[in-house]
Design an enzyme around this catalytic site. Structure first.
Site, PDB file in Angstrom:
ATOM      1  N   GLU A   1       0.827  -1.216   0.000  1.00 30.16           N
ATOM      2  CA  GLU A   1       0.000   0.000   0.000  1.00 30.16           C
ATOM      3  C   GLU A   1       0.861   1.266   0.000  1.00 30.16           C
ATOM      4  O   GLU A   1       1.522   1.580   0.982  1.00 30.16           O
ATOM      5  CB  GLU A   1      -0.908   0.004   1.235  1.00 30.16           C
ATOM      6  CG  GLU A   1      -1.799   1.242   1.302  1.00 30.16           C
ATOM      7  CD  GLU A   1      -2.723   1.247   2.529  1.00 30.16           C
ATOM      8  OE1 GLU A   1      -2.562   0.380   3.410  1.00 30.16           O
ATOM      9  OE2 GLU A   1      -3.593   2.136   2.595  1.00 30.16           O
TER      10      GLU A   1
ATOM     11  N   HIS B   1      -8.664   0.414  -0.487  1.00 32.52           N
ATOM     12  CA  HIS B   1      -8.966   0.917   0.852  1.00 32.52           C
ATOM     13  C   HIS B   1      -9.928   2.073   0.643  1.00 32.52           C
ATOM     14  O   HIS B   1      -9.530   3.180   0.283  1.00 32.52           O
ATOM     15  CB  HIS B   1      -7.700   1.376   1.582  1.00 32.52           C
ATOM     16  CG  HIS B   1      -7.066   0.284   2.371  1.00 32.52           C
ATOM     17  ND1 HIS B   1      -6.030   0.482   3.246  1.00 32.52           N
ATOM     18  CD2 HIS B   1      -7.364  -1.043   2.431  1.00 32.52           C
ATOM     19  CE1 HIS B   1      -5.705  -0.681   3.813  1.00 32.52           C
ATOM     20  NE2 HIS B   1      -6.494  -1.615   3.320  1.00 32.52           N
TER      21      HIS B   1
ATOM     22  N   HIS C   1      -4.936   8.453  -0.043  1.00 33.96           N
ATOM     23  CA  HIS C   1      -3.482   8.479  -0.186  1.00 33.96           C
ATOM     24  C   HIS C   1      -2.988   9.191  -1.431  1.00 33.96           C
ATOM     25  O   HIS C   1      -1.879   8.929  -1.899  1.00 33.96           O
ATOM     26  CB  HIS C   1      -2.928   7.053  -0.164  1.00 33.96           C
ATOM     27  CG  HIS C   1      -2.948   6.451   1.205  1.00 33.96           C
ATOM     28  ND1 HIS C   1      -2.223   5.335   1.553  1.00 33.96           N
ATOM     29  CD2 HIS C   1      -3.599   6.830   2.326  1.00 33.96           C
ATOM     30  CE1 HIS C   1      -2.440   5.040   2.815  1.00 33.96           C
ATOM     31  NE2 HIS C   1      -3.275   5.932   3.308  1.00 33.96           N
TER      32      HIS C   1
ATOM     33  N   ASP D   1      -4.993  13.037   4.278  1.00 34.44           N
ATOM     34  CA  ASP D   1      -5.347  11.635   4.542  1.00 34.44           C
ATOM     35  C   ASP D   1      -6.071  11.554   5.880  1.00 34.44           C
ATOM     36  O   ASP D   1      -5.522  11.118   6.882  1.00 34.44           O
ATOM     37  CB  ASP D   1      -4.064  10.787   4.575  1.00 34.44           C
ATOM     38  CG  ASP D   1      -4.328   9.376   5.045  1.00 34.44           C
ATOM     39  OD1 ASP D   1      -5.359   8.814   4.650  1.00 34.44           O
ATOM     40  OD2 ASP D   1      -3.508   8.849   5.812  1.00 34.44           O
TER      41      ASP D   1
HETATM   42  C1  RNT Z   1      -2.301   4.289   6.594  1.00 39.24           C
HETATM   43  C2  RNT Z   1      -2.852   3.220   5.723  1.00 39.24           C
HETATM   44  C3  RNT Z   1      -3.155   1.928   6.418  1.00 39.24           C
HETATM   45  C4  RNT Z   1      -3.789   2.113   7.769  1.00 39.24           C
HETATM   46  C5  RNT Z   1      -4.313   0.850   8.385  1.00 39.24           C
HETATM   47  C6  RNT Z   1      -4.575   1.008   9.845  1.00 39.24           C
HETATM   48  O1  RNT Z   1      -2.244   5.517   5.987  1.00 39.24           O
HETATM   49  O2  RNT Z   1      -3.997   3.681   5.077  1.00 39.24           O
HETATM   50  O3  RNT Z   1      -3.915   1.139   5.581  1.00 39.24           O
HETATM   51  O4  RNT Z   1      -4.841   3.035   7.726  1.00 39.24           O
HETATM   52  O5  RNT Z   1      -3.489  -0.180   8.103  1.00 39.24           O
HETATM   53 ZN    ZN Z   2      -5.155   2.299   3.947  1.00 36.29          ZN
END
Ligand code: RNT
Ligand code: ZN
Length: 446
Positions: free
Chosen positions: A245, A305, A281, A313
Site C-alpha cells: 500500500e 482501501h 493516499h 489523509d
Molecule cells: C495508513 C494506511 C493503512 C492504515 C491501516 C490502519 O495511511 O492507510 O492502511 O490506515 O493499516
Molecule cells: Zn489504507
C-alpha cells in the site's frame, strides 16, 4: 398491470404481496427494465460482493498489546472523543457483530497484527506473533461465516519511533520489521486456510522523512530489499494474497514517503503483488477511480482501501459522494470485480464507532449497486461515437429509482431498511456503555 415480472432469474413479485416496500421495488424494477437494466441480476451480483470491514474503526487503532491507549504514530491521527471505544477483544467482536447485522450481505473482517490475543505459550510481541494469537478470531469468524484479512502493524511501537521501519538504515531495525511482516504473512495464510477463503495480507509502512532527505534512493533500495525478504517465503495463493500500500505523505513524513505510489506501483508490477489503492493516499484532485483500469492490466489484482480524504489523509467515514460513486462504477465494470478486493479504511472517534462502520459500508453498498444498475445504453452510445447520447443518458441515470432497489436488497438480507438501523446502534450503545467506563477508556467525552 401484471403483478409479476418475467426475468432471466425467474418470475418476481411486482405490485402484489410484501407491502409497500416491495411495491416500490416492483415499480423500480419496471422502470429499470425500460432502461435495459435487470435489477435482479444487479442484486444477485451485489449479494456476492464481500466488503472487508476494518476492525480498527472500533477501537481507534489501539489493538490489544498494551494497557494505555495512545496515538498509533506512523503519521496516523485519530480525532474525536466519542464514548464507547471497544477495549477488549470481546467488546470489539460484540461491536462488529452489531455492525455486521446492519450491513446487508456476507462480509469479511480486516485485522491488524496488534489485535492478537495471548495464547499462553509465546508472548504477544510483533516478532513472535503466530497463528495461535488469532485462534479466537478464527473461531468467531467461522461461527459467523466471515472471512478474515490481515495486516502487519509497522507502527505504534518503539522500533518505529523515528518513522522508519523496513527502510531503516540500521540493519537490526530492518530485521525486526522483516521478521514481523514474515510472521504476519504466516498468520494470514493460516487465517485463509482455516476459513477456506484467501486472506489478503496488506503491507503498509509509514516510512518517510519530515524534511528533505539527502538520499531518497538509498531508503528506497532498502525498502525494496526488505520487501523482497518479507515475500521470499512461498505460501499457497489459495490461502494468501499479498498486497502493498503506497501513500502520498503522512504527518511527520511530509517531504518524502519511501513507499510512494510510483515506487510501490512499480514494485507490485515487477514482483507480481496486489496493489492497494487507498482513496485517502493521493492528491485531492487525483481520481482513484481512474486508476483501476490503468493498473489492473499489469498487476495480479487490486485491493481498495475505501476511505474519504478531507483535505489530507484524514480517514473520514465513507459517504455516498461522487468519488465513491465513480470508484464503485469502475469496480463493477465487466471483468474487473473478480480482480478487485474491497476493503474499508477509516477511523473516526468523533461519532458512534459502530454507526461509523454501518454508514460507510452501507454507502459503499449503495454505490456498488448504482454501478451495477448502470443502463447499458451509456456504453452503447459511446461505442457508436454518440457523445451527446452518452452524456444525456449518464445524467438521466442519476434519477433512476436506485433507492427502492437498495431497500429491497436490505429487506432480502434481513437488515433494517432506511434509517431504522440507527435505533439498533443506539440500543447497542446503551447496553454496552455501562461496562465501558473503566480507566483505560480515554476516549470518553469530557
Ligand atoms: C495508513 C494506511 C493503512 C492504515 C491501516 C490502519 O495511511 O492507510 O492502511 O490506515 O493499516
Ligand atoms: Zn489504507
Amino acid at each position: 398491470m401484471s403483478p409479476e415480472i418475467e426475468t432471466s432469474h425467474g418470475r418476481i413479485a411486482g405490485s402484489s404481496g410484501g407491502g409497500p416496500l416491495s411495491r416500490a421495488y416492483g415499480l423500480a424494477r419496471r422502470r429499470y427494465l425500460s432502461a435495459g437494466v435487470d435489477t435482479e441480476a444487479a442484486l444477485a451480483t451485489l449479494s456476492g460482493i464481500s466488503l472487508s470491514i476494518q476492525c480498527w474503526q472500533g477501537d481507534d487503532v489501539q489493538g490489544f498489546e498494551g494497557d494505555a491507549p495512545g496515538s498509533p504514530g506512523g503519521g496516523l491521527a485519530i480525532t474525536g472523543a466519542h464514548p464507547g471505544r471497544a477495549r477488549t477483544p470481546a467488546e470489539l467482536r460484540t461491536d462488529l457483530e452489531c455492525a455486521l447485522s446492519l450491513i446487508p450481505g456476507r462480509h469479511r473482517v480486516n485485522l491488524h497484527a496488534i489485535y492478537g490475543e495471548p495464547d499462553g505459550k509465546t508472548p504477544l510481541r510483533r516478532d513472535t506473533l503466530g497463528p495461535g494469537h488469532f485462534r479466537n478470531w478464527v473461531a468467531w469468524a467461522r461461527d459467523l461465516g466471515l472471512g478474515l484479512d490481515f495486516n502487519p502493524t509497522c507502527f505504534a511501537h518503539p522500533m518505529a519511533a523515528d518513522g522508519l521501519t523496513l527502510s531503516h538504515p540500521d540493519r537490526a531495525v530492518r530485521r525486526f520489521w522483516i521478521a514481523h511482516c514474515r510472521r504476519a504473512r504466516r498468520v494470514a495464510a493460516f487465517l485463509g486456510r482455516e476459513l477456506g477463503s484467501p486472506c489478503v495480507c496488506n503491507v503498509w509502512v509509514p516510512d518517510g522523512f519530515k524534511d528533505t532527505p539527502a538520499d531518497r534512493g538509498a531508503a528506497r533500495a532498502l525498502l525494496a530489499e526488505s520487501l523482497d525478504a518479507v515475500f521470499a517465503e512461498r505460501l499457497p495463493a489459495r490461502h494468501l494474497v499479498d498486497s502493498v500500500e503506497p501513500k502520498l505523505f503522512g504527518i511527520g513524513a511530509e517531504s518524502c514517503t519511501v513507499g510512494s505510489h510510483d515506487f510501490l506501483l512499480a514494485y507490485a508490477v515487477q514482483r507480481r503483488r496486489h496493489l492497494c489503492l487507498d482513496m485517502g493516499h493521493f492528491h485531492p484532485t487525483e481520481s482513484v477511480a481512474d486508476k483501476l483500469s490503468a493498473v489492473l492490466p499489469f498487476v495480479p489484482g487490486i485491493l481498495l482501501h475505501v476511505s474519504r480524504g478531507v483535505r489530507w489523509d484524514s480517514d473520514h467515514v465513507v459517504t455516498l459522494n461522487d468519488d465513491l460513486s465513480a470508484l464503485a462504477r469502475e469496480a463493477v465494470a465487466p471483468g474487473v470485480l473478480p480482480r478487485v478486493r474491497l476493503g474499508m479504511d477509516y477511523f473516526d472517534a468523533s461519532i458512534d464507532r459502530v454507526a461509523a462502520w454501518v454508514i460507510g459500508a452501507r454507502a459503499l453498498g449503495r454505490a456498488l449497486l448504482s454501478g451495477l444498475l448502470e443502463p447499458p445504453g451509456i456504453r452503447t452510445a459511446e461505442a457508436r461515437g454518440d457523445r451527446t447520447g452518452r452524456l444525456a443518458l449518464q445524467e438521466e441515470a442519476k434519477g433512476l429509482p436506485a433507492g427502492a432497489v437498495w431497500d429491497e436488497h436490505c429487506r432480502r438480507h434481513g437488515v433494517p431498511v432506511g434509517e431504522a438501523w440507527l435505533e439498533r446502534v443506539r440500543r447497542h450503545a446503551e447496553r454496552t456503555s455501562r461496562e465501558r467506563t473503566g480507566p483505560s477508556d480515554t476516549s470518553r467525552a469530557p
